[in-house]
Write an enzyme that holds these catalytic residues in place. Sequence first.
Site, PDB file in Angstrom:
ATOM      1  N   GLY A 114      26.642  60.011  19.704  1.00 52.97           N
ATOM      2  CA  GLY A 114      27.257  60.046  21.024  1.00 52.97           C
ATOM      3  C   GLY A 114      27.319  58.693  21.681  1.00 52.97           C
ATOM      4  N   GLY A 118      33.085  54.993  18.839  1.00 54.15           N
ATOM      5  CA  GLY A 118      33.975  55.454  17.776  1.00 54.15           C
ATOM      6  C   GLY A 118      33.275  55.633  16.450  1.00 54.15           C
ATOM      7  N   SER A 120      31.828  58.259  14.786  1.00 53.01           N
ATOM      8  CA  SER A 120      32.182  59.361  13.884  1.00 53.01           C
ATOM      9  C   SER A 120      33.457  59.057  13.114  1.00 53.01           C
ATOM     10  CB  SER A 120      32.340  60.660  14.670  1.00 53.01           C
ATOM     11  OG  SER A 120      31.114  61.069  15.230  1.00 53.01           O
ATOM     12  N   ASP A 164      40.268  55.489  17.322  1.00 49.77           N
ATOM     13  CA  ASP A 164      39.068  55.077  16.610  1.00 49.77           C
ATOM     14  C   ASP A 164      39.316  54.892  15.113  1.00 49.77           C
ATOM     15  OD1 ASP A 164      37.913  55.354  19.072  1.00 49.77           O
ATOM     16  OD2 ASP A 164      36.854  57.219  18.609  1.00 49.77           O
TER      17      ASP A 164
END
Length: 347
Positions: A114, A118, A120, A164
């Site tokens: 979290g 970006g 993930s 991302d």
Amino acid sequence: MMSKHKNFRSRAPLRLGLAGGGTDLSPYSDTHGGAVLNITIDRFAHASLRLTEKSEVKIDVLDMGASATHPMGHLPTDGPFALAAGVYNHVVERYLAGRPFGAEIATTIDAPPGSGLGASSALTVALLDSFRAAFELPLGEYDVAHGAFEIERVDLGLAGGKQDQYAASFGGVNFIEFLADDRVIVNPLRISDTILYDLQSSIVICFSGQSRASETVIREQVSAMSRNDAQVIENLHKLKRDAHDMKLALSRGDFSSLARLLNESWKAKKATASSVTNSHIDNLWSVAHNNGAFAGKVSGAGGGGFVMFLVDPDSRPRIFKALAEAGGVPGDVNLTKDGVVSWPTSI
């Protein structure tokens, strides 16, 4: 075709969003066109891929201490294994004619969950690129970015935008345009080294200490877009204009305009969803501002993660101390020019 090598490593850079974040979300980008300005930094998502003769696939999510082994085939995409399993399934079904293979996959990220950096999507890009290298797939930067987007948003149903994946795939300083019908144009910016040195020296990032689920913020924004909420749409228009204006300011090394636009964008971003900020983030912003920061905003969707500030480089020690006393975890970053990279390894 399969590479003669069996072991591969890859890494993809995380990013800071300077302007335009949120305009890469559908349905706004499909109807109005979106634009973002972002930069990649020296924090990375890492993946390793080992091809084996076993009839199983093992996935280790190292930074979460999670491990799972499944018979090779269509892998379950649940929990912390979703991204690695999703990439495996995508490659098998899209590029290998449905033929599964034995593998050991391991991942880690240089940021907490979290983070708003970006992470993930960078990990999805790193994973997909490692499979590209292993099977010598004919995929360029756009293909890897779009494939990662499809895996996250379509195959796995994860809420989010498109910037991302492209930042992680291309790397560097990019002005990215998002158009209808999934069209994306990445415009790498030629910024002088001296301006980039100044920018790097002027950035302070601070982990709020709060991990956030970006889906909460994003779903609120998408809901407002879908019902054509006039105030939200106007603020998204403002965010897009700021991305265009900030591109020019950065190209000229106009840091006064950069600071002004960053603050204006933060105000507009907060107006797109109530969950973008909270009292802790607002306090960190005030503390930094009171100790010499020119401007600041949350990186990513908001609600937690990292906050970034533009500061006088000489004020950094004072700002670091004040943010730490306010419960944040301040740090600096180095800017990077390269996107995702994969290589065969014997380690």
